[in-house]
Design a protein around this motif. Structure first.
Motif, PDB file in Angstrom:
ATOM      1  N   GLU A  60       0.816  -1.218   0.000  1.00  0.00           N
ATOM      2  CA  GLU A  60       0.000   0.000   0.000  1.00  0.00           C
ATOM      3  C   GLU A  60       0.853   1.274   0.000  1.00  0.00           C
ATOM      4  OE1 GLU A  60      -2.206  -2.797   3.006  1.00  0.00           O
ATOM      5  OE2 GLU A  60      -0.155  -2.449   2.318  1.00  0.00           O
ATOM      6  N   THR A  61       1.998   1.225   0.699  1.00  0.00           N
ATOM      7  CA  THR A  61       2.870   2.413   0.722  1.00  0.00           C
ATOM      8  C   THR A  61       4.109   2.224  -0.142  1.00  0.00           C
ATOM      9  OG1 THR A  61       3.911   1.585   2.756  1.00  0.00           O
ATOM     10  CG2 THR A  61       2.146   3.210   2.997  1.00  0.00           C
ATOM     11  N   LEU A  62       4.576   0.984  -0.292  1.00  0.00           N
ATOM     12  CA  LEU A  62       5.796   0.734  -1.060  1.00  0.00           C
ATOM     13  C   LEU A  62       5.610   1.074  -2.536  1.00  0.00           C
ATOM     14  CD1 LEU A  62       8.428  -1.905  -0.817  1.00  0.00           C
ATOM     15  CD2 LEU A  62       7.084  -2.016  -2.900  1.00  0.00           C
ATOM     16  N   ARG A  63       4.553   0.537  -3.141  1.00  0.00           N
ATOM     17  CA  ARG A  63       4.316   0.793  -4.562  1.00  0.00           C
ATOM     18  C   ARG A  63       2.916   1.337  -4.829  1.00  0.00           C
ATOM     19  NH1 ARG A  63       1.450  -3.706  -6.513  1.00  0.00           N
ATOM     20  NH2 ARG A  63       1.542  -5.532  -5.139  1.00  0.00           N
ATOM     21  N   GLY A  64       2.190   1.642  -3.749  1.00  0.00           N
ATOM     22  CA  GLY A  64       0.840   2.159  -3.899  1.00  0.00           C
ATOM     23  C   GLY A  64       0.817   3.586  -4.414  1.00  0.00           C
ATOM     24  N   LEU A  65      -0.293   3.954  -5.016  1.00  0.00           N
ATOM     25  CA  LEU A  65      -0.425   5.296  -5.604  1.00  0.00           C
ATOM     26  C   LEU A  65      -0.713   6.369  -4.562  1.00  0.00           C
ATOM     27  CD1 LEU A  65      -2.624   4.384  -8.730  1.00  0.00           C
ATOM     28  CD2 LEU A  65      -0.113   4.582  -8.587  1.00  0.00           C
ATOM     29  N   TYR A  66      -1.190   5.958  -3.362  1.00  0.00           N
ATOM     30  CA  TYR A  66      -1.626   6.935  -2.363  1.00  0.00           C
ATOM     31  C   TYR A  66      -1.049   6.619  -0.969  1.00  0.00           C
ATOM     32  CZ  TYR A  66      -5.064   7.348  -6.121  1.00  0.00           C
ATOM     33  OH  TYR A  66      -5.668   7.476  -7.347  1.00  0.00           O
ATOM     34  N   PRO A  67       0.279   6.630  -0.820  1.00  0.00           N
ATOM     35  CA  PRO A  67       0.875   6.240   0.475  1.00  0.00           C
ATOM     36  C   PRO A  67       0.451   7.130   1.641  1.00  0.00           C
ATOM     37  CG  PRO A  67       2.541   7.190  -0.998  1.00  0.00           C
ATOM     38  CD  PRO A  67       1.311   6.957  -1.808  1.00  0.00           C
ATOM     39  N   VAL A  68       0.443   8.442   1.430  1.00  0.00           N
ATOM     40  CA  VAL A  68       0.094   9.376   2.510  1.00  0.00           C
ATOM     41  C   VAL A  68      -1.381   9.238   2.868  1.00  0.00           C
ATOM     42  CG1 VAL A  68      -0.031  11.799   3.204  1.00  0.00           C
ATOM     43  CG2 VAL A  68       1.918  10.990   1.848  1.00  0.00           C
ATOM     44  N   GLU A  69      -2.228   9.194   1.859  1.00  0.00           N
ATOM     45  CA  GLU A  69      -3.666   9.081   2.099  1.00  0.00           C
ATOM     46  C   GLU A  69      -4.013   7.753   2.779  1.00  0.00           C
ATOM     47  OE1 GLU A  69      -3.053  11.788  -1.431  1.00  0.00           O
ATOM     48  OE2 GLU A  69      -2.219   9.889  -0.710  1.00  0.00           O
TER      49      GLU A  69
END
Length: 527
Positions: free
Chosen positions: A349-358
């Motif tokens: 979710e944060t490594l390759r995700g489009l919305y890590p902060v969200e």
């Protein structure tokens, strides 16, 4: 084992569900571990992750080289300075992970009912007919009818990016499989998981040891995530290895439970480890779907009663590509909190995700809402009963501090600690208010030079639910009874006021040592 509804505060006002969430300095008591990678390694994005609530940064060494991770870590250090948000560092080992090697990074299309061969010959090019793997013992470990899963960065659960194979025959060192679903694999490495099969690979590989003794030592890692922990001996061997690496003797080991073998030996692993990571991606494949909730509730309860942090993975997979989680995922996060999780670990979710902060922000808000309805009274009584009598001195002080804070409706508990143990014991009883862990540095020597301890202990509380660290100035007397402005207590109170968690006329519970005695006192603040 109590059902989740017993850990709900009752009754819940239905109108309160519609009330907007209130902003707070602490986004939630439950901590968030974020995996840093391609989509989350810039200073700007990491700063956003820290502000959103990430308190531990995970570096996954199952992909990319130490130089890449070092660049990311340097960006993390810059972000910490600019945001003034503390963040711990977790190194995640590769461990006994089998991988498909796709050197040319060609897209591989696998069609349902077709055949594919798994071979240890890494000289072969990966294709739709043959997949080279990094382990030469697979043919000896599996038999006809066994299940194998392959996917990128664990398993997304999507039928299009991970594939389910069934072993049809073993030919020498090769394993011939029938493809059970159509899938498209992209990238250079895919994880391979043989369901409920013992794989004769070391938990701490030579590659892991090299990374820990170089990158880990250089960066004084706070946590070691020991992938594929299967026995207590795995933890003991890792601890013995760390003990020879200077400062890393203080590094906490989190056993990552990823298969039935680790689950079978869970109790003995829990005794040896500093914390537990329940890797639901692999466990969800090794276990029947109807058993997943049961191992989660049971394992989290055991961690809670032992007073050791429990971390849960794979909660909002869909946010890798979407701005909002599914209803089931949002409920899953809340249930993780109600079940007793200390932290939520975000991987893809944060490594390759489009919305890590969200994603971090959304998970934090869900955790915060779940914490409001957590039935602390039931939990407290259950924990006290489990501990039994007579309690140890520290356990008695910790439980008394929490009970006093709840009875007087304190806004915060302040705990003075050197090792961090006292603060963790207080957190074990899940107080409804934040615990400010004031770490008192200690002078130590290695016969060559003197230095102060405390930084490790402060950062390591960043994975414990409800604990928020503050490293005290060693020149300030922890046991001062004077009202001097230099006392650590005043500094801690001022810090709480600056954070907005303490205000005039609030009550604060303080747990500290006075001489040889440990005391719990209640302070009512003046204007």
């Amino acid at each position: 084992m109590p059902s989740s509804h017993l850990l709900l505060e009752e009754p819940i006002r239905m109108a309160s569900i519609l009330e907007p969430s209130k902003a707070s300095f602490f986004s939630a008591m439950t901590k968030i571990v974020g995996t840093l990678g391609p989509k989350s390694r810039s200073v700007e994005t990491i700063s956003g992750c820290l502000k959103a609530g990430m308190s531990v940064a995970r570096f996954d060494f199952s992909w990319c080289d130490p130089e890449y991770h070092q660049e990311t870590l340097e960006n993390l250090k810059t972000a910490i300075k600019s945001t003034k948000k503390l963040c711990a560092v977790m190194l995640d080992t590769v461990g006994a992970e089998m991988q498909v090697v796709n050197k040319s990074e060609t897209t591989i299309t696998l069609e349902i009912d077709g055949q594919v061969v798994l071979t240890p010959d890494q000289g072969q090019e990966a294709s739709s007919e043959i997949l080279p793997i990094n382990f030469d013992g697979l043919a000896q470990a599996v038999k006809t009818g066994d299940t194998i899963f392959i996917g990128q960065y664990l398993f997304t659960g999507s039928e299009t990016t991970s594939v389910w194979l069934e072993v049809s025959e073993v030919k020498g060192n090769d394993v011939v499989c029938i493809i059970k679903n159509s899938a498209t694999l992209t990238g250079s490495l895919f994880t391979l998981h043989a369901s409920q099969i013992h794989i004769d690979l070391p938990t701490l590989t030579e590659k892991d040891k090299e990374v820990i003794s170089t990158w880990g030592v250089k960066n004084k890692i706070d946590f070691l995530s020991l992938s594929y922990t299967r026995h207590a001996q795995d933890v003991r061997e890792a601890r013995e290895f760390l003990s020879k690496l200077g400062d890393l003797s203080q590094t906490q080991i989190f056993a990552k439970i990823e298969n039935v073998e680790g689950l079978t030996h869970f109790d003995e692993i829990l005794q040896e480890a500093d914390g537990i990571i329940l890797s639901r991606g692999n466990l969800g494949i090794d276990l029947p779907p109807e058993k997943v909730f049961l191992f989660q509730k049971s394992a989290l309860q055991k961690c809670n009663m032992a007073g050791k942090p429990a971390v849960l993975t794979r909660v909002v997979d869909s946010m890798t590509d979407n701005l909002r989680p599914t209803r089931a995922e949002a409920t899953d996060v809340a249930n993780a909190v109600l079940d007793g999780s200390d932290a939520i670990l975000l991987g893809a979710e944060t490594l390759r995700g489009l919305y890590p902060v969200e994603t971090i922000s959304t998970v934090g808000r869900i955790c915060s809402e779940a914490e409001k309805v957590f039935n602390q009274d039931v939990y407290f009584k259950k924990t006290v009963k489990h501990v039994g009598e007579p309690m140890t001195h520290l356990e008695s002080i910790a439980s008394s501090a929490v009970r006093a804070a709840i009875k007087v409706k304190a806004s915060i508990i302040i705990c003075f600690t050197s090792s961090g143990r006292a603060a963790r014991l207080i957190a074990k009883y899940r107080p409804t208010m934040p615990v400010l862990s004031v770490v008192i540095p200690r002078l130590k020597t290695n016969q060559l030079k003197w230095s102060f301890s405390g930084a490790f202990e402060a950062r390591q509380s960043l994975i414990v639910r409800g604990l928020f660290p503050m490293l005290a100035d060693p020149r300030h007397p922890a046991e001062s009874t004077s009202a001097s402005n230099e006392s650590i207590l005043k500094v801690a109170l001022d810090h709480g006021k600056a954070l907005g968690v303490i205000k005039s006329h609030d009550r604060v519970v303080v747990c500290q040592k006075l001489g040889d005695a440990s005391v719990v006192k209640i302070i009512e603040l003046e204007d």
